[in-house]
Design a protein around this motif. Structure first.
Motif, mmCIF file in Angstrom:
data_model
loop_
_atom_site.group_PDB
_atom_site.id
_atom_site.type_symbol
_atom_site.label_atom_id
_atom_site.label_comp_id
_atom_site.label_asym_id
_atom_site.label_seq_id
_atom_site.Cartn_x
_atom_site.Cartn_y
_atom_site.Cartn_z
ATOM 1 N N SER B 7 0.851 -1.178 0.000
ATOM 2 C CA SER B 7 0.000 0.000 0.000
ATOM 3 C C SER B 7 0.890 1.232 0.000
ATOM 4 O O SER B 7 1.114 1.861 1.027
ATOM 5 C CB SER B 7 -0.919 -0.016 1.230
ATOM 6 N N THR B 9 0.594 4.173 -0.766
ATOM 7 C CA THR B 9 0.065 5.482 -0.398
ATOM 8 C C THR B 9 -0.229 5.570 1.091
ATOM 9 O O THR B 9 -0.838 6.521 1.542
ATOM 10 C CB THR B 9 -1.214 5.793 -1.188
ATOM 11 N N THR B 10 0.203 4.553 1.846
ATOM 12 C CA THR B 10 -0.091 4.528 3.275
ATOM 13 C C THR B 10 1.190 4.556 4.086
ATOM 14 O O THR B 10 2.159 3.886 3.747
ATOM 15 C CB THR B 10 -0.907 3.263 3.619
ATOM 16 N N SER B 406 -5.484 11.794 4.330
ATOM 17 C CA SER B 406 -6.825 12.092 4.830
ATOM 18 C C SER B 406 -7.446 10.955 5.624
ATOM 19 O O SER B 406 -8.414 11.161 6.340
ATOM 20 C CB SER B 406 -7.759 12.417 3.654
ATOM 21 N N LEU B 407 -6.924 9.766 5.454
ATOM 22 C CA LEU B 407 -7.560 8.620 6.105
ATOM 23 C C LEU B 407 -6.689 8.145 7.248
ATOM 24 O O LEU B 407 -5.486 7.963 7.095
ATOM 25 C CB LEU B 407 -7.753 7.473 5.108
ATOM 26 N N LYS B 409 -6.340 5.181 10.274
ATOM 27 C CA LYS B 409 -6.782 3.921 10.870
ATOM 28 C C LYS B 409 -5.968 3.692 12.135
ATOM 29 O O LYS B 409 -4.752 3.861 12.124
ATOM 30 C CB LYS B 409 -6.581 2.742 9.910
ATOM 31 N N GLN B 459 -11.579 3.327 11.538
ATOM 32 C CA GLN B 459 -11.182 4.082 10.352
ATOM 33 C C GLN B 459 -11.960 5.379 10.308
ATOM 34 O O GLN B 459 -13.179 5.383 10.438
ATOM 35 C CB GLN B 459 -11.464 3.257 9.100
ATOM 36 N N THR B 461 -11.715 9.792 8.830
ATOM 37 C CA THR B 461 -11.048 10.718 7.919
ATOM 38 C C THR B 461 -10.802 12.051 8.597
ATOM 39 O O THR B 461 -11.527 12.461 9.505
ATOM 40 C CB THR B 461 -11.891 10.966 6.659
ATOM 41 N N SER B 528 -3.327 7.419 5.363
ATOM 42 C CA SER B 528 -3.299 7.103 3.940
ATOM 43 C C SER B 528 -3.455 8.364 3.112
ATOM 44 O O SER B 528 -4.198 9.287 3.463
ATOM 45 C CB SER B 528 -4.417 6.118 3.581
ATOM 46 N N GLU B 529 -2.763 8.333 2.014
ATOM 47 C CA GLU B 529 -2.708 9.477 1.128
ATOM 48 C C GLU B 529 -4.065 9.743 0.498
ATOM 49 O O GLU B 529 -4.770 8.814 0.077
ATOM 50 C CB GLU B 529 -1.690 9.190 0.032
ATOM 51 N N ALA B 530 -4.425 10.983 0.436
ATOM 52 C CA ALA B 530 -5.701 11.354 -0.158
ATOM 53 C C ALA B 530 -5.511 11.694 -1.630
ATOM 54 O O ALA B 530 -4.577 12.417 -1.990
ATOM 55 C CB ALA B 530 -6.277 12.569 0.565
ATOM 56 N N PRO B 531 -6.362 11.196 -2.491
ATOM 57 C CA PRO B 531 -6.275 11.617 -3.889
ATOM 58 C C PRO B 531 -6.746 13.063 -4.041
ATOM 59 O O PRO B 531 -7.415 13.607 -3.164
ATOM 60 C CB PRO B 531 -7.219 10.641 -4.601
ATOM 61 N N SER B 532 -6.396 13.655 -5.162
ATOM 62 C CA SER B 532 -6.843 15.025 -5.428
ATOM 63 C C SER B 532 -8.338 15.050 -5.649
ATOM 64 O O SER B 532 -8.939 14.067 -6.095
ATOM 65 C CB SER B 532 -6.132 15.574 -6.667
ATOM 66 N N ALA B 533 -8.933 16.182 -5.322
ATOM 67 C CA ALA B 533 -10.377 16.314 -5.499
ATOM 68 C C ALA B 533 -10.740 16.192 -6.976
ATOM 69 O O ALA B 533 -9.937 16.507 -7.871
ATOM 70 C CB ALA B 533 -10.844 17.661 -4.951
ATOM 71 N N VAL B 534 -11.938 15.746 -7.220
ATOM 72 C CA VAL B 534 -12.431 15.600 -8.580
ATOM 73 C C VAL B 534 -12.601 16.991 -9.196
ATOM 74 O O VAL B 534 -13.163 17.897 -8.571
ATOM 75 C CB VAL B 534 -13.766 14.837 -8.593
#
Lengths: 260, 546
Positions: B7, B9-10, B406-407, B409, B459, B461, B528-534
């Motif tokens: 993982s 991105t974690t 952003s996440l 756990k 978990q 955010t 965990s890594e947050a993806p970019s906003a849509v």
């Protein structure tokens, strides 16, 4: 095409209630709704690739105070979702985000709002985001009666040695129910006369859907089960009517995958 | 600190499946874990941590496979005496007769055709009066055992007694020491003409002298320095005994182990177990191959070991060991994996137990020599640390670059079943100046699903993601709760000083418990890594034509 500038604004409905003359021998089809507005959402696809898990789309009916998820899309390349279940004549707002395979979400997108309209005050829509091809709508006749199901769940019980009664009331909410008497055709020579006139509403009632969203002009919405116990054809004027029994089954939107 | 390859991105430990804090290993409960080797190297030892238990007569074995363990091709070979070894109190015939020639007395023993229960030959056997003791070498060197795994050696004699049932007891003499099987059974011989004749049999599924599985060399030694015999050790009052037939049954299957080792623990704690191939060679592993380590006991009864709690593999995926484990249908002492119950006549075969997929919740640490293997497992204990007023926990992390997380756990539990007197606050702070980055995560008892005192992965955010750069940060756990009504956060720790530098983050990213740094402990928390906003999200009104 939006309401007010297209067909609805200058067409049959004329922006008002449907005019139904049950005694007429031949009048234009004014009972079945011919168009349904919806919220058309679009975005730019992300490029997470193997780390993409899903898009999540939420809707708010109170300008962003509360949100409910209406779609979870698991195909990254998709760039559109159509929401047919938004309340009519009220503003619905939307936001979306993307989630990666670590279950980490992005920030929410900017909130965007639209205002889908109901064409006529005398119409009611039966729609589903799960299968929009079954969407339909009709005029109704007679008063609308709302049955508040909680009332009949109250149990009154007299106890020995205690004055008055004890009332046991459920903490759960049982929602609303009712019967809508719909005029589904009032044309003297429908294309498929006879029982086939009822096919559309029967097909929706029998469809394997989580619920059917019933929308009215006042902005009400019930996620309901519907059943059609009978159909009536009045020969004079060829008026077809049905009673539609509806029972609210949930207040939580379904989340059809990939915007089905 | 390398990113977790499972993982990328974690940041943080890859969580294991949490288990009960202790478990037991007895004869019928083998445990298995698997490790995908990420390097090719020679493994000479594994380390196993044992808690308190009954160590009297204990013997444990580690078997290693490179495929899911299975044992097939079972075969039983019969071997017979081919040389006299010892005779006390008996003879093969009248003194001075050819039948009583020292060294050739074994020739007076007939063969027992087990296919139809008939005696092949008409020799008188070896007979005598008490005290009686006869041992012989057996023709085990004639057996074709290459590529075979020895499951069991059963010794059986057929003979009698002039007055009452036979009294001779089978025994194994190995390295000059005598071992009597504990599973000896005897039964009457219905087909024999003589009265009072019986069969006695006993077996060992492991080498009782060395407390380890049989080897091919062990078996071959019964044709040389060791011997199999029978004496009247158990019923010394009976006179007039004889041995008519004498045989050994060597049961084997196809060898599928790639290494094996055994140890005899005497005290709790870390045990170092040498591993060799079944033929005694060095055990080399190959990168990319999945190896299954099965820990089992040789004991039959009263041997239970309170094992250390768990292991975790921070650098390689685990396909067996947590949640996905092996089904072992095992004859416990032999350790062979069988799929049928084998109840041999008069042998007292071990009860065969179906072992469902059990996790290996104790540490097995493969390592070469006294150094660390690339895939060494550093953790052995799960520890709950109280977070309450005055008690703050910290886990350091290092961001590999500019990232937005952003996440979160974390493994948490409430201290008290019903109440908490303060929320658990989780913050990400920059190590250099202790400035908080991103929003605070507030965990309340409403976030905990009953039973609240059991550890669980929670978990959540960050409402404002933590934007990190390539430097060190730490995750801080704090609470204003009163002692006893606060929180627990869980950590993995290691009691073996050999592995300090194998823990998550090594000596760079460490845990701090109440202000005290602990290089052997890491809290179970990940971000965990947050993806970019849509981008480009828009809404319009569409029209569906009905």
């Amino acid at each position: 095409m939006s309401y007010g500038t297209g067909t609805y604004g200058s067409g049959t409905y004329g922006g008002g209630a449907a005019t139904i003359n049950p005694n007429a021998d031949a009048i234009a089809e004014v009972c079945a709704v011919t168009e349904v507005q919806y919220s058309s959402l679009s975005w730019t696809a992300t490029s997470l690739g193997a780390t993409f898990l899903q898009y999540e789309i939420q809707r708010s009916g109170d300008s962003g105070t509360t949100w409910e998820t209406i779609s979870i899309i698991q195909t990254e390349s998709l760039t559109a979702f159509f929401d047919y279940e938004a309340r009519r004549n009220q503003q619905s707002c939307y936001r979306m985000r993307v989630v990666n395979t670590s279950s980490a979400p992005s920030a929410w997108s900017a909130t965007v709002c639209v205002d889908p309209q109901m064409v006529a005050s005398g119409a009611v829509l039966f729609v589903s985001n799960e299968n929009p091809a079954l969407n339909t709508g009709y005029s109704f006749e007679g008063p609308k009666e709302y049955v508040f199901n909680d009332a009949e769940r109250v149990v009154i019980y007299p106890l020995y040695g205690r004055d008055y009664q004890v009332a046991f009331q459920e903490t759960e909410t049982r929602g609303d129910s009712g019967v809508l008497n719909l005029i589904i055709s009032a044309i003297s020579a429908p294309i498929n006369p006879g029982r086939a006139v009822f096919n559309a509403i029967l097909g929706l009632a029998h469809a394997q859907l989580t619920y059917v969203a019933i929308l009215d002009y006042d902005g009400n919405r019930w996620f309901s089960n519907i059943s059609v116990p009978s159909g009536i054809r009045q020969e004079r004027g060829a008026i077809y009517t049905v009673p539609v029994n509806w029972m609210q089954t949930t207040d939580t939107p379904s989340t059809p995958p990939d915007g089905e | 600190m390398p990113p977790n390859p499972n993982s990328p991105t974690t940041l943080g430990l890859e969580f294991p499946v949490l288990s009960q804090p202790a478990t037991f290993l007895s004869d019928s409960t083998p445990y298995c874990m698997s490790i995908v080797a990420t390097a090719s190297e020679t493994i000479t030892n594994v380390r196993v941590k044992l808690g308190e238990g009954n160590f009297a007569g204990a013997a444990l074995v580690v078997d290693v496979y490179n495929a899911e363990p299975s044992s097939t091709g079972f075969r039983t070979d019969l071997v017979y005496p081919n040389a006299d070894d010892t005779l006390t109190g008996g003879s093969g015939g009248p003194s001075g007769s050819p039948q009583d020639t020292p060294g050739l007395r074994y020739q007076n023993i007939d063969f027992w055709d087990t296919s139809n229960d008939t005696i092949v030959g008409s020799s008188a056997g070896i007979f005598g009066n008490l005290p009686f003791n006869y041992a012989a070498q057996f023709a085990t060197n004639t057996l074709s055992l290459t590529g075979r795994r020895i499951e069991k050696v059963l010794l059986r004699w057929f003979g009698g007694h002039t007055v009452a049932e036979g009294a001779l007891t089978p025994y194994f003499r190995i390295n000059g020491n005598f071992y009597t099987p504990t599973n000896i059974q005897h039964s009457a011989v219905a087909f024999a003409a003589q009265n009072f004749w019986t069969v006695r049999a006993g077996s060992f599924s492991f080498n009782p002298d060395l407390n380890r599985p049989w080897t091919i060399t062990d078996i071959q030694d019964f044709d040389g320095t060791d011997a199999l015999g029978a004496n009247n050790a158990h019923i010394p009052s009976q006179p007039g005994v004889s041995i008519k037939c004498f045989e050994a049954q060597v049961t084997s299957c196809v060898e599928t182990r790639v290494a094996t080792g055994s140890f005899v623990p005497s005290v709790a704690g870390w045990q170092t177990v040498s591993l060799l191939t079944p033929t005694g060679g060095a055990f080399a592993i190959t990168s990319g191959t999945t190896y299954y380590y099965v820990l089992r006991s040789l004991q039959t009864t009263n041997q239970q070991f309170n094992l250390a709690t768990l292991r975790v593999d921070p650098t390689s995926p685990v396909t067996c060991g947590f949640g996905e484990h092996l089904v072992l249908l095992s004859d416990s002492q032999a350790g062979t994996v069988v799929d049928t119950v084998d109840e041999e006549e008069a042998t007292g075969t071990q009860a065969v137990t179906l072992e469902t997929r059990r996790p290996l919740r104790h540490a097995i640490v493969p390592r070469p020599s006294l150094g660390n293997a690339v895939d060494a497992q550093p953790y052995s204990l799960l520890t709950a640390e109280a977070v309450e007023t005055g008690s703050t926990m910290i886990q350091e992390i290092t961001s590999p670059g500019v990232r937005s997380y952003s996440l979160l756990k974390v493994v948490v539990a409430q201290q008290h079943e019903d109440i908490t007197s303060g929320s658990l606050l989780v913050k990400i702070k920059r190590r250099s100046d202790n400035v908080q980055i991103g929003s605070t995560v507030t965990i309340t008892n409403a976030d905990i699903i009953a039973p609240p005192t059991r550890a669980r992965v929670l978990q959540t955010t960050l409402s404002t993601p933590a934007s990190l750069t390539a430097q060190q940060y730490y995750v801080e756990f704090s609470s204003t709760a009163s002692p006893g009504t606060g929180w627990y956060v869980y950590s993995l720790s290691d009691e073996d000083t050999t592995y300090d530098n194998r823990t998550f983050g090594g000596a760079t990213d460490i845990a701090t418990v109440d202000g005290v740094d602990d290089t052997k402990k890491d809290f179970l928390v990940t971000i965990s890594e947050a993806p970019s906003a849509v981008a480009g999200f828009a809404a319009t009104v569409g029209v569906q034509q009905l």
